[in-house]
Write a protein that holds these residues in place. Structure first.
Motif, mmCIF file in Angstrom:
data_model
loop_
_atom_site.group_PDB
_atom_site.id
_atom_site.type_symbol
_atom_site.label_atom_id
_atom_site.label_comp_id
_atom_site.label_asym_id
_atom_site.label_seq_id
_atom_site.Cartn_x
_atom_site.Cartn_y
_atom_site.Cartn_z
ATOM 1 N N LEU A 215 35.343 47.152 50.380
ATOM 2 C CA LEU A 215 36.496 47.111 49.481
ATOM 3 C C LEU A 215 37.724 47.521 50.292
ATOM 4 O O LEU A 215 37.797 48.648 50.792
ATOM 5 C CB LEU A 215 36.303 48.049 48.292
ATOM 6 C CG LEU A 215 37.458 48.094 47.279
ATOM 7 C CD1 LEU A 215 37.665 46.733 46.632
ATOM 8 C CD2 LEU A 215 37.213 49.164 46.212
ATOM 9 N N HIS A 261 37.303 38.762 44.496
ATOM 10 C CA HIS A 261 36.002 39.244 44.967
ATOM 11 C C HIS A 261 35.271 38.057 45.596
ATOM 12 O O HIS A 261 35.006 37.063 44.922
ATOM 13 C CB HIS A 261 35.195 39.814 43.794
ATOM 14 C CG HIS A 261 33.850 40.342 44.202
ATOM 15 N ND1 HIS A 261 32.902 40.737 43.291
ATOM 16 C CD2 HIS A 261 33.294 40.543 45.422
ATOM 17 C CE1 HIS A 261 31.824 41.151 43.920
ATOM 18 N NE2 HIS A 261 32.042 41.048 45.223
ATOM 19 N N PHE A 374 38.958 39.942 40.893
ATOM 20 C CA PHE A 374 38.451 41.291 41.120
ATOM 21 C C PHE A 374 38.671 42.164 39.890
ATOM 22 O O PHE A 374 39.801 42.360 39.440
ATOM 23 C CB PHE A 374 39.165 41.920 42.319
ATOM 24 C CG PHE A 374 38.823 43.374 42.506
ATOM 25 C CD1 PHE A 374 37.579 43.738 42.970
ATOM 26 C CD2 PHE A 374 39.744 44.368 42.201
ATOM 27 C CE1 PHE A 374 37.260 45.067 43.144
ATOM 28 C CE2 PHE A 374 39.436 45.704 42.370
ATOM 29 C CZ PHE A 374 38.185 46.054 42.846
ATOM 30 N N LEU A 398 43.928 45.042 46.226
ATOM 31 C CA LEU A 398 42.511 45.263 46.509
ATOM 32 C C LEU A 398 41.778 43.940 46.737
ATOM 33 O O LEU A 398 42.041 42.942 46.067
ATOM 34 C CB LEU A 398 41.835 46.037 45.373
ATOM 35 C CG LEU A 398 41.793 47.571 45.581
ATOM 36 C CD1 LEU A 398 43.179 48.158 45.772
ATOM 37 C CD2 LEU A 398 41.058 48.253 44.434
ATOM 38 N N ARG A 400 37.697 42.677 47.549
ATOM 39 C CA ARG A 400 36.272 43.039 47.678
ATOM 40 C C ARG A 400 35.523 41.884 48.343
ATOM 41 O O ARG A 400 35.693 40.719 47.980
ATOM 42 C CB ARG A 400 35.661 43.335 46.312
ATOM 43 C CG ARG A 400 34.138 43.544 46.355
ATOM 44 C CD ARG A 400 33.629 44.242 45.118
ATOM 45 N NE ARG A 400 33.923 45.669 45.196
ATOM 46 C CZ ARG A 400 33.698 46.519 44.200
ATOM 47 N NH1 ARG A 400 33.233 46.079 43.029
ATOM 48 N NH2 ARG A 400 33.959 47.806 44.343
#
Length: 491
Positions: A215, A261, A374, A398, A400
């Motif tokens: 992450l 993600h 995400f 962010l 991931r």
């Protein structure tokens, strides 16, 4: 005289009489293992002689035609490709190199936008980059006023860094990993970091569906790039490669934008290529600064050699030992040298004739990537509270990434010779045996027969050579017409 005695000795000892020679020819035709010949010699019927002669000549012609076809096929260097899937209990995990798409800290380049252009020139030894005319004057002014400026140290200090604030989570096969488990490396994206690099013991996984879980916080407000040069995305780019090889991003990197993600399923593919002339590899090529041969490593070493010869220095981004090039050398010599290498084709890749032919063995990691947004609402609230950041910050920063094996197997693609020497000999022997009933013993018999007759012919010609002047210079002892006729009949 003496010569006459020597001639008589050769005639008696080495040259058999005419009847013996005829008998030798007849015995060879009757006893040879070359099928069909004895039928031509022994049969009394002329019709059968002609039929058997046609059969033997026809079969011999077909055998020669087939054998020539096999030789032509062999010297076309044909290959076949076999694919084998091998299942194992555990499998080595590849190296993964990560980079931030925003290469520099914003505060360090707020008044120094020329840095982006300088880094593109420096990393131009890895990827093609053309300096536009509108930047030339600004670049020249900066280089003249900052001759001691080190872009290497500047990038290492003010580029993207990996610590607990940028790497929020890291797990490998259920065990935690840390920023110190990553090795720093320079690429065209500036500071990048490799997990499972070559200096560490090999990491293995024994269960598919589990691997590396990461992450990242890309911190867009702290790191930035220059949109005018084409860098408009935000997120993490990464490339999966063998731990023994250097990362190569040029056209091969995978991108994960912020707020996403990425689920990456990998497979291991081993390719084995035959050496020239069947394939394009050369097994005797070794690299000076790399443990294993790869076209990427070979290309870098080739460029390093030419640049060091032309400029007297070595770019820090290339392998080798030499004086590091300063900015002025980069702009005035290295950058034109790289362009010259590309235009003249001094460092080529691919065929056996190129500077860097294909490797005889290579390991690739084909990937299947799926993306999702995400975090749901609860996840956004959780990370917002944990990081003490707003939900909007979580969505904008962010990333991931999960990397795992699709299954515990690897695929081997092997290039093989379609026809080996032993198979060629077997084909030739099969054609001779099928159409002529011949074998290696038969070939030796024929060679012995031809050699024996050749020796007799040479002896006969050598012994008759001294008499040749007499043919054109008649003397008193010239033989009569009857003696001539008798001599011809004896011969």
């Amino acid at each position: 005289g003496i010569l006459e005695k020597i001639r008589l000795y050769f005639i008696k000892k080495l040259l058999p009489p005419l009847e013996d020679r005829r008998k030798y020819h007849q015995e060879f035709a009757s006893s040879t293992s070359f099928h069909g010949v004895h039928n031509i010699v022994q049969t009394q019927s002329k019709t059968r002689k002609v039929l058997w002669l046609l059969v033997v000549v026809g079969c011999l012609a077909i055998a020669i035609w087939q054998i020539c076809g096999r030789f032509i096929y062999y010297f076309s260097w044909p290959t076949t490709t076999t694919v084998v899937i091998q299942y194992v209990e555990n499998i080595k995990f590849p190296a993964v190199t990560f980079c931030n798409l925003n290469r520099f800290q914003a505060h360090a380049v707020s008044n120094l936008k020329i840095i982006f252009l300088i880094w593109n020139i420096v990393s131009g030894v890895l990827q093609k980059f053309a300096v536009q005319d509108k930047y030339s004057q600004e670049l020249n002014d900066f280089l003249l006023g900052n001759q001691n400026f080190s872009i290497k140290e500047f990038t290492k200090k003010n580029g993207f860094y990996l610590n607990s604030s940028t790497l929020l989570e890291c797990e490998f096969f259920g065990k935690p990993c840390y920023p110190q488990d990553f090795e720093h490396v320079f690429t065209e994206y500036g500071n990048c970091f490799t997990f499972n690099h070559n200096d560490l013991p090999a990491r293995k996984v024994s269960l598919s569906g589990r691997g590396l879980h990461l992450l990242f916080d890309v911190q867009q407000e702290q790191f930035t790039d220059e949109p005018a040069l084409g860098y408009t995305d935000a997120g993490i780019t990464f490339v999966i490669h063998s731990p023994k090889e250097l990362p190569r991003f040029d056209g091969l990197g995978l991108l994960t934008p912020v707020g996403m993600h990425a689920q990456v399923a990998i497979r291991q593919l081993k390719s084995i290529i035959q050496e020239y002339p069947w394939g394009e590899c050369k097994p005797d090529i070794k690299l000076q600064y790399h443990k294993i041969y790869s076209t990427n490593g070979c290309l870098r070493e080739c460029k390093a050699r030419y640049i060091q010869d032309w400029c007297g220095c070595l770019p820090f981004i290339l392998p080798g030992n030499g004086t590091e090039c300063d900015l002025l050398k980069f702009y005035n010599c290295v950058y034109p040298a790289v362009y010259d290498i590309e235009i003249k084709g001094l460092c080529t890749v691919g065929t056996h004739n190129s500077t860097c032919p294909a490797p005889c063995e290579e390991t690739d990691y084909p990937t299947t990537v799926t993306y999702s947004s995400f975090g749901g609402e609860k996840a956004i609230k959780y990370f917002s509270a944990k990081l003490k950041k707003s939900p909007e910050y979580i969505r904008q920063n962010l990333v991931r990434i999960d990397i795992k094996y699709h299954d515990l197997s690897y695929k081997i693609t092997q290039q093989q010779k379609a026809l080996t020497i032993s198979e060629l000999l077997a084909d030739v022997g099969g054609q001779l045996g099928l159409f002529c009933g011949a074998s290696m013993i038969t070939i030796i018999e024929l060679l012995e027969y031809i050699f024996t007759n050749f020796c007799w012919m040479c002896i006969f010609l050598l012994l008759k050579a001294p008499e040749m002047p007499q043919w054109n210079n008649p003397s008193q002892n010239q033989p009569t017409h009857k003696e001539k006729k008798k001599g011809i009949q004896e011969c």
